[in-house]
Enzyme design. Structure first.
Site, mmCIF file in Angstrom:
data_model
loop_
_atom_site.group_PDB
_atom_site.id
_atom_site.type_symbol
_atom_site.label_atom_id
_atom_site.label_comp_id
_atom_site.label_asym_id
_atom_site.label_seq_id
_atom_site.Cartn_x
_atom_site.Cartn_y
_atom_site.Cartn_z
ATOM 1 C CB SER A 1 -34.304 5.162 7.271
ATOM 2 O OG SER A 1 -35.111 5.893 8.101
ATOM 3 N N GLY B 1 -40.377 6.116 5.594
ATOM 4 C CA GLY B 1 -41.288 6.226 4.453
ATOM 5 C C GLY B 1 -40.800 7.305 3.514
ATOM 6 C CG LEU B 2 -41.758 7.030 -0.715
ATOM 7 C CD1 LEU B 2 -42.823 6.964 -1.817
ATOM 8 C CD2 LEU B 2 -40.361 7.040 -1.322
ATOM 9 C CB SER B 3 -39.839 13.004 0.725
ATOM 10 O OG SER B 3 -40.041 14.372 0.945
ATOM 11 N N GLY B 4 -42.892 13.160 2.249
ATOM 12 C CA GLY B 4 -44.282 13.547 2.052
ATOM 13 C C GLY B 4 -45.295 12.505 2.484
ATOM 14 C CB ALA B 5 -45.041 8.980 3.546
ATOM 15 C CE LYS C 1 -40.007 10.248 6.404
ATOM 16 N NZ LYS C 1 -40.678 10.725 5.188
ATOM 17 C CB SER C 2 -42.253 15.375 9.825
ATOM 18 O OG SER C 2 -40.940 15.064 9.430
#
Length: 181
Positions: free
Chosen positions: A94, A20-24, A26-27
């Site tokens: 990704s 997913g986008l940065s800030g979505a 994921k982490s």
């Protein structure tokens, strides 16, 4: 010499790939799942895209070829761990669908999780102001702004983090993975 991963698994490991986008988120979701699985006594590792880029992919840029190389390196490590019974959580943008399909097809027991939030939401969450800089043209090759993010067409799990809490996302992950309380 090029090493390739085979789907044959000597262990019962699996790979959960958060994209997913940065800030979505994921982490955040991968970390929550990591903590839950550790608490349950599972053998688990978290491969965060930023950490891998810093340690295994240092020197790579943000061209499509470099991004694909980074994703393939992450997948190689994830596959090795999973083949030995480890549950591997990968948190990496990704951005390219074809590369994701390629690496997931060669991983033992893969699960693709699309962590989805609209551009307005990830921009609001961005404490470093990178999205605003990218939107202003100050950062080239920024995924979701000046470089594409190709969303998965049929992910195993689609989590809209603008609509659910971390706890709800974790519950959906556990249910999907068959790791119920």
């Amino acid at each position: 010499m090029t090493a390739t991963l085979q789907r044959e698994s000597v262990g019962t490991g699996r790979v959960v790939w958060f994209t997913g986008l940065s800030g979505a988120g994921k982490s955040t979701l991968a970390s929550a799942l990591y903590e839950e699985l550790i608490a349950r006594g599972e053998q688990v590792e978290l491969l965060d895209g930023d950490a891998v880029r810093e340690n295994l992919s240092k020197g790579l840029g943000f061209t499509k070829a470099d991004r694909d190389t980074n994703v393939r390196r992450i997948a190689f490590v994830a596959g090795l761990l999973a083949k030995h019974g480890v549950t591997v959580l990968v948190s990496a943008i990704s951005p390219y669908a074809e590369t994701r399909r390629e690496v997931l097809a060669n991983l033992p027991n893969p699960t693709e999780v699309f962590v989805d939030a609209p551009l307005a939401v990830v921009t609001e969450r961005d404490v470093k102001g990178l999205y605003l800089k990218a939107l202003a043209g100050e950062i080239p090759h920024f995924t979701g702004v000046s470089d594409p993010y190709e969303a998965p067409e049929n992910p195993d799990l689609h989590l809209r983090t603008d609509r659910i809490s971390v706890q709800d996302g974790l519950k959906q992950l556990l249910d999907h993975l068959g790791v119920n309380a």
